[in-house]
Write a protein that holds these residues in place. Structure first.
Motif, PDB file in Angstrom:
ATOM      1  N   GLU A  98       0.783  -1.089  -0.002  1.00  0.00           N
ATOM      2  CA  GLU A  98       0.012   0.129   0.006  1.00  0.00           C
ATOM      3  C   GLU A  98       0.904   1.349   0.056  1.00  0.00           C
ATOM      4  N   THR A  99       2.028   1.468  -0.703  1.00  0.00           N
ATOM      5  CA  THR A  99       2.801   2.416  -0.889  1.00  0.00           C
ATOM      6  C   THR A  99       3.750   2.142  -1.811  1.00  0.00           C
ATOM      7  N   THR A 100       4.624   3.102  -2.278  1.00  0.00           N
ATOM      8  CA  THR A 100       5.508   2.961  -3.256  1.00  0.00           C
ATOM      9  C   THR A 100       6.720   2.518  -2.455  1.00  0.00           C
ATOM     10  N   VAL A 101       7.480   1.613  -3.478  1.00  0.00           N
ATOM     11  CA  VAL A 101       8.913   1.182  -3.236  1.00  0.00           C
ATOM     12  C   VAL A 101       9.829   1.613  -4.439  1.00  0.00           C
ATOM     13  N   GLY A 102       9.173   2.332  -5.405  1.00  0.00           N
ATOM     14  CA  GLY A 102      10.079   2.881  -6.369  1.00  0.00           C
ATOM     15  C   GLY A 102      10.380   1.874  -7.556  1.00  0.00           C
ATOM     16  N   TRP A 103       9.542   0.690  -7.535  1.00  0.00           N
ATOM     17  CA  TRP A 103       9.706  -0.345  -8.458  1.00  0.00           C
ATOM     18  C   TRP A 103       9.549   0.098  -9.896  1.00  0.00           C
ATOM     19  N   ARG A 104      10.507  -0.443 -10.663  1.00  0.00           N
ATOM     20  CA  ARG A 104      10.488  -0.093 -12.222  1.00  0.00           C
ATOM     21  C   ARG A 104      10.943  -1.259 -12.985  1.00  0.00           C
ATOM     22  N   GLN A 105      10.294  -2.108 -14.023  1.00  0.00           N
ATOM     23  CA  GLN A 105      11.182  -3.280 -14.540  1.00  0.00           C
ATOM     24  C   GLN A 105      11.535  -2.301 -15.760  1.00  0.00           C
ATOM     25  N   THR A 106      12.820  -2.190 -15.624  1.00  0.00           N
ATOM     26  CA  THR A 106      13.786  -1.555 -16.401  1.00  0.00           C
ATOM     27  C   THR A 106      14.890  -2.416 -16.944  1.00  0.00           C
ATOM     28  N   GLY A 107      15.065  -3.504 -16.649  1.00  0.00           N
ATOM     29  CA  GLY A 107      16.000  -4.426 -17.273  1.00  0.00           C
ATOM     30  C   GLY A 107      17.379  -4.526 -16.606  1.00  0.00           C
ATOM     31  N   CYS A 108      18.324  -5.470 -16.913  1.00  0.00           N
ATOM     32  CA  CYS A 108      19.423  -5.371 -16.324  1.00  0.00           C
ATOM     33  C   CYS A 108      20.524  -6.007 -17.615  1.00  0.00           C
ATOM     34  N   VAL A 109      21.517  -5.214 -17.634  1.00  0.00           N
ATOM     35  CA  VAL A 109      22.452  -5.506 -18.678  1.00  0.00           C
ATOM     36  C   VAL A 109      23.910  -5.457 -17.861  1.00  0.00           C
ATOM     37  N   PHE A 110      24.731  -6.678 -18.135  1.00  0.00           N
ATOM     38  CA  PHE A 110      26.067  -6.917 -17.872  1.00  0.00           C
ATOM     39  C   PHE A 110      27.054  -6.715 -19.228  1.00  0.00           C
ATOM     40  N   VAL A 111      27.811  -5.689 -19.269  1.00  0.00           N
ATOM     41  CA  VAL A 111      28.688  -5.554 -20.715  1.00  0.00           C
ATOM     42  C   VAL A 111      29.817  -6.320 -20.600  1.00  0.00           C
ATOM     43  N   ALA A 112      30.366  -6.954 -21.708  1.00  0.00           N
ATOM     44  CA  ALA A 112      31.501  -7.836 -21.532  1.00  0.00           C
ATOM     45  C   ALA A 112      32.522  -6.873 -22.350  1.00  0.00           C
ATOM     46  N   ALA A 113      33.501  -6.379 -21.532  1.00  0.00           N
ATOM     47  CA  ALA A 113      34.660  -5.529 -22.076  1.00  0.00           C
ATOM     48  C   ALA A 113      35.730  -6.344 -22.674  1.00  0.00           C
ATOM     49  N   THR A 114      35.813  -7.773 -22.573  1.00  0.00           N
ATOM     50  CA  THR A 114      36.700  -8.734 -22.835  1.00  0.00           C
ATOM     51  C   THR A 114      36.184 -10.082 -23.332  1.00  0.00           C
ATOM     52  N   GLN A 115      36.962 -10.720 -24.090  1.00  0.00           N
ATOM     53  CA  GLN A 115      36.059 -12.077 -24.582  1.00  0.00           C
ATOM     54  C   GLN A 115      36.184 -12.816 -23.413  1.00  0.00           C
ATOM     55  N   LYS A 116      36.946 -12.915 -22.469  1.00  0.00           N
ATOM     56  CA  LYS A 116      36.783 -13.652 -21.044  1.00  0.00           C
ATOM     57  C   LYS A 116      35.543 -13.468 -20.283  1.00  0.00           C
ATOM     58  N   GLU A 117      35.288 -12.224 -20.316  1.00  0.00           N
ATOM     59  CA  GLU A 117      33.792 -11.810 -19.647  1.00  0.00           C
ATOM     60  C   GLU A 117      32.764 -12.426 -20.515  1.00  0.00           C
ATOM     61  N   MET A 118      32.885 -12.223 -21.670  1.00  0.00           N
ATOM     62  CA  MET A 118      31.747 -12.813 -22.604  1.00  0.00           C
ATOM     63  C   MET A 118      31.502 -14.059 -22.662  1.00  0.00           C
ATOM     64  N   ALA A 119      32.794 -14.733 -22.453  1.00  0.00           N
ATOM     65  CA  ALA A 119      32.663 -16.355 -22.075  1.00  0.00           C
ATOM     66  C   ALA A 119      31.978 -16.906 -20.821  1.00  0.00           C
ATOM     67  N   ALA A 120      32.354 -16.002 -19.765  1.00  0.00           N
ATOM     68  CA  ALA A 120      31.710 -16.294 -18.392  1.00  0.00           C
ATOM     69  C   ALA A 120      29.993 -16.188 -18.495  1.00  0.00           C
ATOM     70  N   PHE A 121      29.672 -15.147 -19.213  1.00  0.00           N
ATOM     71  CA  PHE A 121      28.135 -14.814 -19.490  1.00  0.00           C
ATOM     72  C   PHE A 121      27.597 -15.861 -20.392  1.00  0.00           C
ATOM     73  N   ALA A 122      28.270 -16.389 -21.312  1.00  0.00           N
ATOM     74  CA  ALA A 122      27.930 -17.424 -22.142  1.00  0.00           C
ATOM     75  C   ALA A 122      27.718 -18.734 -21.293  1.00  0.00           C
ATOM     76  N   GLY A 123      28.673 -18.857 -20.702  1.00  0.00           N
ATOM     77  CA  GLY A 123      28.680 -20.045 -19.835  1.00  0.00           C
ATOM     78  C   GLY A 123      27.518 -20.256 -18.794  1.00  0.00           C
ATOM     79  N   TRP A 124      27.487 -18.984 -18.191  1.00  0.00           N
ATOM     80  CA  TRP A 124      26.086 -18.869 -17.362  1.00  0.00           C
ATOM     81  C   TRP A 124      24.946 -19.096 -18.079  1.00  0.00           C
ATOM     82  N   HIS A 125      24.806 -18.551 -19.189  1.00  0.00           N
ATOM     83  CA  HIS A 125      23.579 -18.503 -20.054  1.00  0.00           C
ATOM     84  C   HIS A 125      23.168 -19.944 -20.254  1.00  0.00           C
ATOM     85  N   ASP A 126      23.952 -20.672 -20.724  1.00  0.00           N
ATOM     86  CA  ASP A 126      23.930 -22.042 -21.222  1.00  0.00           C
ATOM     87  C   ASP A 126      23.716 -22.960 -20.137  1.00  0.00           C
TER      88      ASP A 126
END
Length: 446
Positions: A98-126
């Motif tokens: 019965e009050t505001t909590v500031g909720w907004r469904q805006t999404g979340c993005v983790f950007v990969a600066a390196t191929q190693k980071e992208m591989a980690a994201f891909a591994g989690w996704h798989d």
């Protein structure tokens, strides 16, 4: 919200009889962060007479100092089912509370600066694609389309459009106010000294201002939990790190989604201001207490040492003073000084945002603050009703991940406090995993 403040310097004669510390309750919740407040809300809703104790003020510790991300993305697979359950509840909270909590469904993005980071994201996704169905991998060109102000070359990203954000203090106090409307008593400035037992079961809570008799206790005391559990023969290998966060003045649109990448975390609020922090970079303020359970943390520290800064200063002196001058069981409620922000880290984080996003050239840091994150060796919480002590529920050690989990955690705590069996998804979060050696390394750096 009807609350009672029992700070020790308040003369007794201005506290009326009606306002005295409750002498009895069905259940006492220790800790006025969002986990404790959510637990109190659900416990009171289950018809249990409930007292919520906070040694300071509601939301005064990490629950009021975190980033405000509500994410399922890149969670430890063992924690992911709980995160998904919580995410389904967040859009309904404002109606339920019965009050505001500031909720907004805006999404979340983790950007990969390196191929190693992208591989980690891909591994989690798989590994999690069957349960984290909303998460998807983005190519570098898709990242550019999603984040036009982002400068620099990326290797892609992990993106979950259904994740979101909320305001930490608003959400915590909303749970507490709703709990009070359901009949819960909220007592601030009153710390728990000890959990009393009789015949192997909870019998009460000894507080700074007297005893509350009860048959169930929820230990949601954050970084002080280990102090309350140790006298019961329950070992919790818990430590804390200091995290610095800043608030900027409003900026042009940078990222609608909660953002992590290139060493920073950023959440742009509805008014354009940004919560910013260094991602996976924390200060460890050394004290004598730092060596307790050090063997559990040393492997992770060696693997990810670049993410931590060891500091020897005032906390060491304060800890030494407490050991010499404060009785052991009173240390859990010893008044703690203001937690200083790392001003150098705050400045470098602001500069990183300025360099990373077009439109952030005029970034102005309005204020910076710090919070102590209680961490466990596997960066997973304990959410359990240990069989050793009847009536005890432990909900602690959320390692900086607890804010988004709170709506689901509160429900599970209420069920455990009523004596219901733990849900299957809580099996990896048992307290005895440390004694049994069945915990694993953290999914990601603390």
């Amino acid at each position: 919200m009807s609350m009672l403040s029992l700070r020790s310097h308040v003369p007794d004669d201005i506290i009326t009889a009606a306002d005295r510390l409750p002498g009895q309750a069905d259940v006492v919740v220790i800790g006025g962060g969002i986990i404790g407040a959510a637990a109190a809300f659900h416990l009171a809703g289950a018809g249990l007479s409930t007292v919520l104790l906070e040694a300071d003020k509601l939301s005064s510790q990490q629950s009021g100092r975190n980033w405000g991300f509500v994410r399922t993305q890149y969670r430890d697979p063992l924690e992911l089912p709980l995160a998904l359950e919580a995410l389904a509840l967040w859009p309904k909270l404002e109606r339920e509370l019965e009050t505001t909590v500031g909720w907004r469904q805006t999404g979340c993005v983790f950007v990969a600066a390196t191929q190693k980071e992208m591989a980690a994201f891909a591994g989690w996704h798989d590994k999690t694609r069957d349960i984290a169905r909303e998460a998807r991998l983005l190519s570098a060109s898709e990242v550019t389309a999603l984040l036009p102000p982002l400068r620099g070359r990326t290797e892609g990203a992990l993106y979950t459009a259904s994740d979101g954000q909320a305001e930490p203090v608003l959400a915590t106090t909303a749970f507490a106010r709703a709990a009070a409307r359901r009949g819960a008593r909220i007592v601030e400035d009153c710390g728990a000294l000890a959990i009393e037992t009789s015949g192997g079961a909870v019998s009460g809570i000894q507080t700074e201002h007297g005893l509350i008799r009860c048959s169930a206790v929820v230990c949601a005391a954050g970084a002080q939990s280990h102090r309350l559990l140790a006298p019961l023969g329950l070992s919790l290998p818990q430590q804390s790190v200091r995290s610095t966060v800043s608030l900027s003045a409003p900026l042009p649109p940078l990222s609608e989604a909660c953002f992590c990448g290139f060493g920073i975390g950023l959440r742009q609020r509805a008014d354009g201001s940004c919560i910013i922090a260094a991602d996976s970079t924390s200060d460890i303020d050394l004290s004598l207490d730092s060596f307790r359970a050090a063997r559990f943390f040393l492997p992770g520290l060696l693997r990810h040492g670049s993410g931590f800064s060891l500091r020897l200063g005032r906390p060491f002196i304060d800890d030494l003073h407490q050991r010499l001058a404060v009785p052991h069981r009173e240390r859990a409620v010893a008044r703690r000084p203001r937690i200083p922000a790392n001003s150098r880290l705050a400045a470098s984080t602001g500069a990183a945002v300025r360099d990373l996003f077009a439109g952030a050239a005029g970034i102005e840091i309005v204020k910076s603050w710090a919070g102590r994150i209680d961490v466990l060796p596997d960066a997973l919480p304990v959410l359990d009703a240990p069989t050793e002590i009847g009536g005890l529920v432990v909900a602690t050690g959320f390692s900086g991940h607890g804010f988004g989990l709170a709506p689901a955690v509160g429900r599970h705590v209420a069920r455990l406090a009523k004596g219901e069996p733990a849900a299957a998804i809580l099996a990896p979060l048992r307290l005895d995993r440390f004694a049994r050696g069945t915990y694993s390394a953290p999914h990601a750096p603390l």
